[in-house]
Design a protein around this motif. Structure first.
Motif, short mmCIF file in Angstrom:
data_model
loop_
_atom_site.label_atom_id
_atom_site.label_comp_id
_atom_site.label_asym_id
_atom_site.label_seq_id
_atom_site.Cartn_x
_atom_site.Cartn_y
_atom_site.Cartn_z
N LEU A 4 3.23 -36.02 18.51
CA LEU A 4 2.09 -35.91 19.42
C LEU A 4 2.54 -36.46 20.77
O LEU A 4 3.05 -37.59 20.84
CB LEU A 4 0.92 -36.73 18.87
CG LEU A 4 -0.29 -36.92 19.79
CD1 LEU A 4 -1.02 -35.60 20.00
CD2 LEU A 4 -1.24 -37.96 19.22
N GLN A 60 -7.76 -35.49 20.67
CA GLN A 60 -8.48 -34.92 19.51
C GLN A 60 -8.35 -33.40 19.50
O GLN A 60 -8.11 -32.79 18.46
CB GLN A 60 -9.96 -35.34 19.56
CG GLN A 60 -10.74 -34.96 18.31
CD GLN A 60 -10.14 -35.61 17.05
OE1 GLN A 60 -10.06 -36.82 16.97
NE2 GLN A 60 -9.71 -34.79 16.09
N LEU A 63 -4.92 -32.26 18.36
CA LEU A 63 -4.79 -32.33 16.89
C LEU A 63 -5.57 -31.18 16.24
O LEU A 63 -5.05 -30.49 15.35
CB LEU A 63 -5.30 -33.68 16.38
CG LEU A 63 -4.43 -34.89 16.72
CD1 LEU A 63 -5.17 -36.19 16.40
CD2 LEU A 63 -3.10 -34.84 15.97
N ARG A 69 -4.34 -33.53 11.03
CA ARG A 69 -4.93 -34.85 11.15
C ARG A 69 -3.83 -35.82 11.57
O ARG A 69 -2.65 -35.52 11.45
CB ARG A 69 -5.57 -35.27 9.83
CG ARG A 69 -6.80 -34.44 9.48
CD ARG A 69 -7.18 -34.62 8.02
NE ARG A 69 -7.57 -36.02 7.76
CZ ARG A 69 -8.79 -36.48 7.95
NH1 ARG A 69 -9.74 -35.68 8.37
NH2 ARG A 69 -9.08 -37.74 7.69
N MET A 70 -4.25 -36.98 12.03
CA MET A 70 -3.28 -37.95 12.54
C MET A 70 -2.23 -38.32 11.48
O MET A 70 -1.06 -38.58 11.81
CB MET A 70 -4.05 -39.19 13.00
CG MET A 70 -3.43 -40.02 14.09
SD MET A 70 -2.62 -39.13 15.41
CE MET A 70 -1.22 -40.22 15.64
N VAL A 73 1.08 -36.53 11.67
CA VAL A 73 1.93 -36.73 12.85
C VAL A 73 3.00 -37.77 12.51
O VAL A 73 2.71 -38.78 11.87
CB VAL A 73 1.07 -37.19 14.04
CG1 VAL A 73 1.92 -37.69 15.19
CG2 VAL A 73 0.14 -36.07 14.49
N VAL A 76 4.08 -40.93 17.91
CA VAL A 76 3.29 -40.74 19.14
C VAL A 76 4.21 -40.98 20.34
O VAL A 76 4.74 -42.09 20.50
CB VAL A 76 2.10 -41.72 19.19
CG1 VAL A 76 1.31 -41.53 20.49
CG2 VAL A 76 1.20 -41.54 17.98
N LEU A 98 -3.45 -45.90 19.45
CA LEU A 98 -3.41 -44.85 18.44
C LEU A 98 -2.25 -45.08 17.46
O LEU A 98 -2.42 -44.97 16.23
CB LEU A 98 -3.25 -43.49 19.14
CG LEU A 98 -3.30 -42.25 18.25
CD1 LEU A 98 -4.63 -42.15 17.52
CD2 LEU A 98 -3.05 -40.99 19.07
N ALA A 102 -2.92 -45.82 13.55
CA ALA A 102 -2.46 -44.81 12.58
C ALA A 102 -1.15 -45.22 11.92
O ALA A 102 -0.62 -44.48 11.08
CB ALA A 102 -2.32 -43.46 13.27
N LYS A 104 1.96 -45.42 13.21
CA LYS A 104 3.01 -44.45 13.55
C LYS A 104 3.95 -45.06 14.58
O LYS A 104 3.52 -45.89 15.40
CB LYS A 104 2.39 -43.18 14.17
CG LYS A 104 1.37 -42.49 13.30
CD LYS A 104 2.01 -41.84 12.09
CE LYS A 104 0.95 -41.22 11.19
NZ LYS A 104 1.53 -40.67 9.95
#
Ligand code: KG4
Ligand code: ZN
Length: 335
Positions: A4, A60, A63, A69-70, A73, A76, A98, A102, A104
C-alpha cells in the motif's frame, strides 16, 4: 507481495495498492489543485489541511478498489522526503498509525525515487541500470540509476526546477496553475520560433539553469507592456516550451552519449510534456538507446509510484520504526 503506497508531499493526497512493484491494483488521487489554482500556486497550509481531510478516505478507497482488506497488505510505504513538510507529515503520521495498528512493516520512500519507479508500472521489462531525467515542480535531476535503490546524480538545476519555470512563466503570461499543462496547451497554436529566448550557460556539464530563461520571458512581457503592447501568448508559450524542452533533452542525451546508456527514461510531472517526450524519444533512438516514458497518468504525483518503489525498498531491507520523521529535503542518493 502487496504494497500500500501513500503520497502527500504536495497537493495530491494519493493512495494505491501495487503487487510486486509492477501491477497496479488501485490508484486513488484526491487533488487540491483546483483550490490551489485560485492562489496561483500551492499554499502549503491549505495542502496540509486537505491532506488531513482526504488521507483516510483515499486509503480506504484504494483498499476497496483493490478488493483487499488491510490483512492482505504486506507493507505500508509512504513518501517521507522531500516535500512541503506540513504536507509530508500528514502522510507519514497516517502511515505510522496504520502500520502500527495493522502490525505491518513501514517503508519510507523518497519522492523522486517514486517518480522514477512510475516507469516500472508502465514498462514490465524495464530494469536498472538506466539513465533518467527526473523533472518535477521542485527538482530537475539527471540521475544514473544503478539499481532499484542505488542512484547517482550526474546533473541538476542550479536554480529553478523545470516545473517551477513552467509555473512561473504561466503566471507571467496570465495562464492558470499548474503552468506545465496550460503552457503546453497554449503552445499548440503558437510558433516556437517567434521569440528568441536565451540558452543559459551553466557550470557543470549536465547541470541546467532556468532562472535566466524565466527572466527573459518576464522582460519580454514588461517591455511589450511599456510599449502599450502585449506579447503573443501562444507564441511565447511555444517559444518557451521549445527552449526548455531543448535544454533538458540536450543535457540528458549528452549524459546518455557520454555514459553509453543503453536505456533513457523520463520521470516526474514535466515528463508529461509532449515536446520533451518527442525530443528525448528521437534523440535517444539516434544514439541507439531504448527509450522509456511513463504513462501520462503516472507522471504526476500518485500513490502507485510510491508503492512500486516501496516494494524495492522493502526487499532491500529499508524499513523504518515509529520514530520515522518527514524531511523537507533529502538527496535521492541517500543511503
Ligand atoms: O511531479 P509533480 O506532479 O509534483 C512535484 O513533485 O512537484 O510535478 C508537478 C510539475 C508542475 O510544476 C507542473 O507545472 C509540471 O509538473 N507539469 C508539466 C506538465 N504537466 C505537469 N510541465 C510541462 N508540461 C506538462 N505537460
Ligand atoms: Zn512529484
Amino acid at each position: 507481495m502487496v504494497i500500500l503506497g501513500i503520497e502527500s508531499t504536495c497537493d495530491e493526497t494519493a493512495a494505491a495498492v501495487v503487487a510486486d512493484g509492477r501491477t497496479v491494483r488501485s490508484n486513488v488521487i484526491c487533488s487540491s489543485v483546483r483550490e490551489q489554482a485560485l492562489y496561483g500556486g500551492v499554499v502549503p497550509e491549505i495542502a496540509s489541511r486537505r491532506h488531513i481531510e482526504a488521507v483516510s478516505g483515499a486509503v480506504q478507497r484504494a483498499l476497496d478498489e483493490a478488493g483487499l482488506r488491510m490483512e492482505a497488505v504486506d507493507a505500508v510505504a509512504v513518501t517521507f522526503a522531500p516535500g512541503l513538510i506540513g504536507a509530508v507529515l500528514v502522510g507519514v503520521n497516517f502511515a505510522k498509525g496504520l502500520a502500527y495498528a495493522a502490525n505491518k512493516p513501514l517503508v519510507p520512500v523518497h519522492h523522486l525515487r517514486g517518480h522514477i519507479a512510475a516507469n516500472y508500472l508502465t514498462h514490465p521489462a524495464l530494469e536498472p541500470p538506466f539513465l533518467c531525467l527526473v523533472a518535477s515542480g521542485g527538482h530537475s535531476h539527471i540521475v544514473q540509476v544503478d539499481g532499484y535503490c542505488r542512484f547517482r546524480v550526474l546533473g541538476r538545476t542550479v536554480d529553478d526546477a523545470a516545473g517551477e519555470a513552467f509555473d512561473k512563466v504561466a503566471r507571467t503570461l496570465g495562464l492558470p496553475y499548474p503552468g506545465g499543462p496550460s503552457v503546453a496547451q497554449a503552445a499548440k497554436s503558437g510558433d516556437p520560433h517567434a521569440y528568441r529566448l536565451p540558452v543559459p550557460r551553466v557550470a557543470g556539464k549536465y547541470n541546467v539553469s532556468f532562472s535566466g530563461l524565466k527572466t527573459a520571458v518576464i522582460n519580454e512581457v514588461h517591455n511589450a507592456a511599456q510599449r502599450g503592447e502585449s506579447v503573443n501568448v501562444p507564441d511565447m508559450a511555444a517559444s518557451f516550451q521549445e527552449r526548455i524542452a531543448q535544454i533538458l533533452a540536450k543535457k540528458l542525451l549528452a549524459a546518455a552519449a557520454d555514459t553509453g546508456a543503453r536505456a533513457v527514461v523520463l520521470a516526474g510531472g514535466v515528463a508529461a510534456n509532449g515536446r520533451l517526450r518527442q525530443l528525448v524519444n528521437d534523440g535517444a533512438q539516434k544514439l541507439g538507446a531504448r527509450v522509456f516514458l511513463p504513462e501520462l497518468k503516472y507522471c504526476g504525483d500518485n500513490g502507485a509510484m510510491i508503492a512500486a518503489q516501496g516494494y524495492h525498498e522493502f526487499l532491500d531491507g529499508n524499513t523504518a520504526g515509529l520514530s520515522l520523521n518527514g524531511l523537507p529535503t533529502l538527496g535521492i542518493d541517500y543511503r
